[in-house]
Design an enzyme around this catalytic site. Structure first.
Site, mmCIF file in Angstrom:
data_model
loop_
_atom_site.group_PDB
_atom_site.id
_atom_site.type_symbol
_atom_site.label_atom_id
_atom_site.label_comp_id
_atom_site.label_asym_id
_atom_site.label_seq_id
_atom_site.Cartn_x
_atom_site.Cartn_y
_atom_site.Cartn_z
ATOM 1 N N TYR A 1 -74.308 -74.409 -40.755
ATOM 2 C CA TYR A 1 -74.345 -75.758 -41.106
ATOM 3 C C TYR A 1 -75.477 -76.073 -41.592
ATOM 4 C CZ TYR A 1 -70.256 -76.053 -37.987
ATOM 5 O OH TYR A 1 -68.945 -75.887 -37.077
ATOM 6 N N ASN B 1 -62.367 -81.656 -41.796
ATOM 7 C CA ASN B 1 -61.343 -81.220 -42.896
ATOM 8 C C ASN B 1 -59.972 -81.241 -42.596
ATOM 9 O OD1 ASN B 1 -60.217 -79.328 -44.734
ATOM 10 N ND2 ASN B 1 -61.162 -77.490 -43.741
ATOM 11 N N CYS C 1 -63.049 -74.205 -43.244
ATOM 12 C CA CYS C 1 -64.060 -74.577 -42.324
ATOM 13 C C CYS C 1 -64.551 -73.654 -40.999
ATOM 14 C CB CYS C 1 -63.722 -75.952 -41.591
ATOM 15 S SG CYS C 1 -61.966 -75.914 -41.118
ATOM 16 N N HIS C 2 -63.499 -72.822 -41.031
ATOM 17 C CA HIS C 2 -63.704 -71.448 -40.127
ATOM 18 C C HIS C 2 -65.179 -70.545 -40.580
ATOM 19 C CE1 HIS C 2 -60.971 -69.794 -43.062
ATOM 20 N NE2 HIS C 2 -61.426 -68.862 -42.775
ATOM 21 N N GLU D 1 -60.300 -61.967 -42.278
ATOM 22 C CA GLU D 1 -61.036 -61.704 -43.472
ATOM 23 C C GLU D 1 -62.069 -60.423 -43.414
ATOM 24 O OE1 GLU D 1 -62.768 -65.269 -44.671
ATOM 25 O OE2 GLU D 1 -61.139 -66.599 -44.317
#
Length: 178
Positions: A99, A127, A135-136, A162
């Site tokens: 962040y 989002n 956003c993850h 991922e």
């Protein structure tokens, strides 16, 4: 406005569209679920945009890195949120950012000396097109897996899909200093 659902490894996903653009993608039970929906939404299964998004999601959940730029996205939000979401789209597949790093980028973009990580967290949390606007892929400064509106368990699952190196990332427990 139109909607449909998609069965995924992280639960039922609701898609929303204007008919031409994807305007929402929410995981069932997600905080702020469908918050940007204005007016009546008609259930419709076979819109071309929904077919495109479902193919994209199929590819994503198979562990591939589908191209986000091929999808016509139109998330609803103000200028600040749009700027944050644009940065989210630039986070490479299989990687993550903090962040605080986003706050520094936004401060530069807005010609400000600094930006609050909490303000960034608010924009990330709201989002309206989860997963596709990734956003993850945002974590706390110390590697904490915090702040995912869909739930931390789903955030972990998406990062695992991922192939993210989870070394150094953790779920904070009550009393953990962030």
């Amino acid at each position: 406005m139109y909607s449909t659902q998609y069965q995924s490894p992280v639960g039922v996903i609701t898609l929303e569209s204007s008919g031409q653009h994807l305007t929402g993608l929410w995981i069932e039970g997600q905080k702020y679920f469908a918050q940007t929906v204005d007016g009546k939404v008609e259930s419709k299964q076979n819109l071309p945009i929904f077919e495109e998004v479902k193919k994209w999601l199929d590819s994503y959940f198979e562990g591939q890195n589908p191209d986000v730029s091929i999808l016509p996205l139109a998330p609803k939000g103000g200028e600040f949120r749009q700027a944050v979401w644009k940065i989210l789209c630039s986070i490479p597949y299989g990687q993550y950012i903090t962040y605080g790093e986003i706050a520094k980028k936004i401060a530069i973009l807005m010609n400000k000396p600094s930006m609050s990580s909490q303000a960034i967290g608010g924009a990330v949390g709201h989002n309206p097109i989860s997963i596709i606007i990734p956003c993850h892929r945002v974590v706390g400064a110390n590697g904490s897996l915090t702040g995912y509106a869909g739930g931390i368990d789903k955030k972990i699952k998406l990062l695992e899909i991922e192939g993210v190196d989870m070394t150094g990332l953790f779920v904070p427990t009550k009393g953990t200093a962030l």
